[in-house]
Design a protein around this motif. Sequence first.
Motif, PDB file in Angstrom:
ATOM      1  N   VAL A 144       0.819  -1.221  -0.178  1.00  0.00           N
ATOM      2  CA  VAL A 144      -0.014  -0.012   0.018  1.00  0.00           C
ATOM      3  C   VAL A 144       0.727   1.164   0.068  1.00  0.00           C
ATOM      4  O   VAL A 144       0.694   2.262  -0.688  1.00  0.00           O
ATOM      5  N   THR A 193      -5.816   4.899  -2.875  1.00  0.00           N
ATOM      6  CA  THR A 193      -5.217   3.443  -2.690  1.00  0.00           C
ATOM      7  C   THR A 193      -5.917   2.849  -1.327  1.00  0.00           C
ATOM      8  O   THR A 193      -6.487   1.703  -1.593  1.00  0.00           O
ATOM      9  N   TYR A 197      -7.994  -0.581  -1.157  1.00  0.00           N
ATOM     10  CA  TYR A 197      -7.510  -1.659  -0.420  1.00  0.00           C
ATOM     11  C   TYR A 197      -8.407  -2.255   0.388  1.00  0.00           C
ATOM     12  O   TYR A 197      -8.533  -3.411   0.848  1.00  0.00           O
ATOM     13  N   LEU A 276      -1.787  -4.719  -5.419  1.00  0.00           N
ATOM     14  CA  LEU A 276      -2.500  -4.723  -3.859  1.00  0.00           C
ATOM     15  C   LEU A 276      -3.042  -6.387  -4.098  1.00  0.00           C
ATOM     16  O   LEU A 276      -3.478  -6.886  -4.861  1.00  0.00           O
TER      17      LEU A 276
END
Length: 358
Positions: A144, A193, A197, A276
């Motif tokens: 990440v 992000t 995620y 990811l």
Amino acid sequence: ANASDGVGGKFYNELGEEMSGDSLLCAGSEKAFKATCDLLTEMSEMFPHSKYIHIGGDEALIQLWNQCPNCRKYMKDNGIEDVYELYSEYVARITNHVLSLGRTPIVWEGFPKKGHEHVPKETIVVAFILVIIIIFLFLRDWRVTLIPCLVIPVSLIGTFFIMYLCGFSINVLSMLAVVLAVGLVVDDAIVMTENIYVRIEKGMRPIKAGIEGSKEIFFAVISTTITLVAVFIPIVFMDGMTGRLFKEFSIVIAGAVIISSFAALTFTPMLATKILKRRDKKSWFYNKTEPFFVGLTNIYEKGLNAFLRYKWMGMALVIVSFVGVIYFWGKTPTELAPLEDRSSITVRILGQEGSTFE
């Protein structure tokens, strides 16, 4: 000439007392140089007892020369690489003219030298490293963390391209804007992000998580970008020396923010879908720091719930804040630049009428 155009020269008597005001050298034309030399000659004749002439400048002067079209044209025509070289050349020419007048030139040791521009470059590296460390401490996953770290150089490359298109140079103010941009360009990438995620952690496929996550915060990224640009762009239209100084600063930051929003909406989702992955087992560092973040979240939740029970306090705080801004704005002193220690002392003495220099 004015203070934005040149190197100051001051006349002093044998005791080191200042005898006259500044005479300035306008960079960018031989005509202006000759006019300044003629002015120095005339003032030297007016003050025959003056022995010393002080020559010096500061970093603000260098930046103003750097943004002057005449200076840039003069540098291009004469093969001068940077404004520091131009400054040194003019100081040397003025020094020679002062010697030809039979006066002693005193060049201020604190005048700008080539190499000062390396300080902001080191600051950019330090800012980049600090951003990486802070992102990792909060996200606690190297995958990440990697995505925002890749977005920063991409956005900065676009920022330097905008500087190239606008004809800007690398100087203290433009580098200051780049340093601030390091922190600004990463915000949208972090939000994007994290949103993707979270969906991957819930079991969604990476491709679908990237599409759904970017759709959800698309307008949020656009609105924050427009807000930041609207804050910095008006600086371009400021008049006077302040506008000339901070024009590059505002355009560089606005350009960096715009490019970072495009990177957050395109480059970041693409990287997220490729890098990811869902991890059922958390790392040792994640497990050790999780109680701290859980406690922090609980404190925020309790504070928010308590505040929502008294909603009227929100409007009261807004009114108090506006009144405070207006009050302290009027009380705070204003100046173009903060005072600094230049390692020099100027003493002005007014003698009686008819008194001599002796």
